[in-house]
Design a protein around this motif. Structure first.
Motif, PDB file in Angstrom:
ATOM      1  N   ASP A   2       0.966  -1.162  -0.095  1.00 55.81           N
ATOM      2  CA  ASP A   2       0.153   0.061  -0.010  1.00 55.81           C
ATOM      3  C   ASP A   2       0.818   1.161   0.081  1.00 55.81           C
ATOM      4  N   LYS A   3       0.862   2.171  -1.076  1.00 56.55           N
ATOM      5  CA  LYS A   3       1.890   3.137  -1.389  1.00 56.55           C
ATOM      6  C   LYS A   3       1.100   4.414  -1.051  1.00 56.55           C
ATOM      7  N   VAL A   4      -0.124   4.719  -0.370  1.00 59.34           N
ATOM      8  CA  VAL A   4      -0.977   5.933  -0.317  1.00 59.34           C
ATOM      9  C   VAL A   4      -0.365   6.736   0.947  1.00 59.34           C
ATOM     10  N   GLY A 181      -0.152   1.674  -6.900  1.00 62.78           N
ATOM     11  CA  GLY A 181       0.630   2.505  -7.887  1.00 62.78           C
ATOM     12  C   GLY A 181       0.032   2.332  -9.198  1.00 62.78           C
ATOM     13  N   ASN A 182      -0.547   1.374  -9.776  1.00 68.67           N
ATOM     14  CA  ASN A 182      -0.975   1.032 -10.910  1.00 68.67           C
ATOM     15  C   ASN A 182      -1.894   2.117 -11.626  1.00 68.67           C
ATOM     16  N   ALA A 183      -1.523   2.826 -12.620  1.00 62.20           N
ATOM     17  CA  ALA A 183      -1.853   4.239 -13.049  1.00 62.20           C
ATOM     18  C   ALA A 183      -2.597   4.205 -14.499  1.00 62.20           C
ATOM     19  N   ILE A 226       5.088  -0.758 -10.480  1.00 58.39           N
ATOM     20  CA  ILE A 226       6.636  -0.824 -10.136  1.00 58.39           C
ATOM     21  C   ILE A 226       7.385   0.121 -10.349  1.00 58.39           C
ATOM     22  N   TYR A 227       6.866   1.090 -10.866  1.00 57.12           N
ATOM     23  CA  TYR A 227       7.598   2.379 -11.100  1.00 57.12           C
ATOM     24  C   TYR A 227       7.186   3.459 -10.109  1.00 57.12           C
ATOM     25  N   VAL A 228       6.321   3.237  -9.137  1.00 60.13           N
ATOM     26  CA  VAL A 228       5.655   4.292  -8.417  1.00 60.13           C
ATOM     27  C   VAL A 228       5.961   3.740  -6.874  1.00 60.13           C
ATOM     28  N   GLN A 229       6.267   4.900  -6.061  1.00 61.66           N
ATOM     29  CA  GLN A 229       6.800   4.703  -4.762  1.00 61.66           C
ATOM     30  C   GLN A 229       5.773   5.193  -3.878  1.00 61.66           C
ATOM     31  N   HIS A 230       5.208   6.296  -4.158  1.00 65.07           N
ATOM     32  CA  HIS A 230       4.051   6.964  -3.104  1.00 65.07           C
ATOM     33  C   HIS A 230       2.764   7.267  -4.134  1.00 65.07           C
ATOM     34  N   VAL A 231       1.715   7.279  -3.617  1.00 64.95           N
ATOM     35  CA  VAL A 231       0.446   7.551  -4.213  1.00 64.95           C
ATOM     36  C   VAL A 231      -0.186   8.645  -3.448  1.00 64.95           C
ATOM     37  N   VAL A 232      -0.434   9.866  -3.762  1.00 65.41           N
ATOM     38  CA  VAL A 232      -1.157  10.879  -3.084  1.00 65.41           C
ATOM     39  C   VAL A 232      -2.768  10.853  -3.791  1.00 65.41           C
ATOM     40  N   PRO A 233      -3.783  10.831  -3.085  1.00 65.25           N
ATOM     41  CA  PRO A 233      -4.999  10.773  -3.462  1.00 65.25           C
ATOM     42  C   PRO A 233      -5.538  12.093  -3.374  1.00 65.25           C
ATOM     43  N   LEU A 234      -6.320  12.756  -4.425  1.00 66.39           N
ATOM     44  CA  LEU A 234      -6.471  14.158  -4.566  1.00 66.39           C
ATOM     45  C   LEU A 234      -8.045  14.245  -4.001  1.00 66.39           C
TER      46      LEU A 234
END
Length: 259
Positions: A2-4, A181-183, A226-234
């Motif tokens: 979970d990267k959120v 982090g899948n986008a 795999i390319y994302v370390q952190h996810v910031v929900p808006l």
């Protein structure tokens, strides 16, 4: 997995002075505006930015530029930002202008672990021969110029060697992402975002919509987590806050004519 991270300010607090940062977007389309404002608040300076352009006056990366936080930018476009042009010509900002397709491929190559590649774009110009002004002196002379690049011939066609780009951090924006982090990016807002994300050693992604893992079909994913370390929900307000660089409308049209 979970990267959120719920707070953009927390997400950018590890970005130090002098960091190299790849930033997605094209003009104001698909820019990570919330993360940019958080970085402005954080106070990091002497930043080295890699992005298609530097926002516009008063918005996007233009905010960091106006605050004097950017020391160098690698970009393909200067227009729509008068402060960008002023700082460049005044010798306050180092600018490496790069053909747009070459910039995209340099970022993609960096993310793929490719050190450099050959392209015909720029052969016979200062891109290959060197001499492009990177920084001006206060008296208007060229203080720093681009170096000459290696040129080789492949299948009878000359090509110039371009080095890949990797950055300490990448800031990008997605329309939809899951907790891993899948986008997914929306239409033209996809632009430089996937390549910028891949080129960052640490990638921070802001997303207009956060979904649970499995809600995005694998074939619909534009950027693997795999390319994302952190996810910031808006928030809904942040997701809807999108600027328009230039609004053009028609006036005085005779609706009764065929024109």
């Amino acid at each position: 997995m979970d990267k959120v991270i719920g707070d953009a300010t927390v997400a950018v607090r590890a970005i130090s002075d002098g960091a190299t940062i790849a930033v997605g977007g094209f003009g104001l389309c698909g820019i990570p505006s919330v993360l940019i404002r958080a970085l402005l608040k954080h106070g990091s300076t002497d930043l080295r930015i890699v992005s298609n352009n530097c926002g516009v006056d008063g918005a996007g990366l233009g905010l960091l530029l106006e605050a004097g936080r950017i020391a160098r930018i690698t970009a393909s476009y200067v227009g729509e930002n008068k402060e960008f042009a002023r700082q460049y010509l005044a010798g306050e900002l180092e600018v490496e202008l790069t053909p747009q397709g070459t910039l995209a491929e340099r970022l993609r190559a960096g993310g793929a672990g490719i050190g450099a590649f050959y392209t015909p774009t720029g052969v016979g110009t200062q891109i290959a021969e060197g001499g492009l002004p990177w920084r001006y002196a206060l008296d208007g002379t060229v203080a720093t110029a681009s170096p000459a690049k290696e040129v080789r011939t492949f299948a009878g066609r000359e090509m110039v060697l371009e080095e890949a780009i990797t950055c300490d951090v990448a800031l990008v924006r997605a329309a939809r992402a899951d907790r891993h982090g899948n986008a997914v990016f929306h239409a033209a807002a996809r632009n430089f975002n996937p390549m910028a994300a891949q080129a960052g050693r640490v990638t921070i992604l802001e997303t207009e919509e956060l979904v649970e893992v499995g809600e995005i079909a694998p074939d619909d994913i534009h950027l693997p987590g795999i390319y994302v370390q952190h996810v910031v929900p808006l928030s809904a307000a942040q997701a809807a806050d999108k600027g328009v660089e230039r609004i053009t409308v028609r006036t005085g049209v005779d609706r009764g004519s065929d024109a």
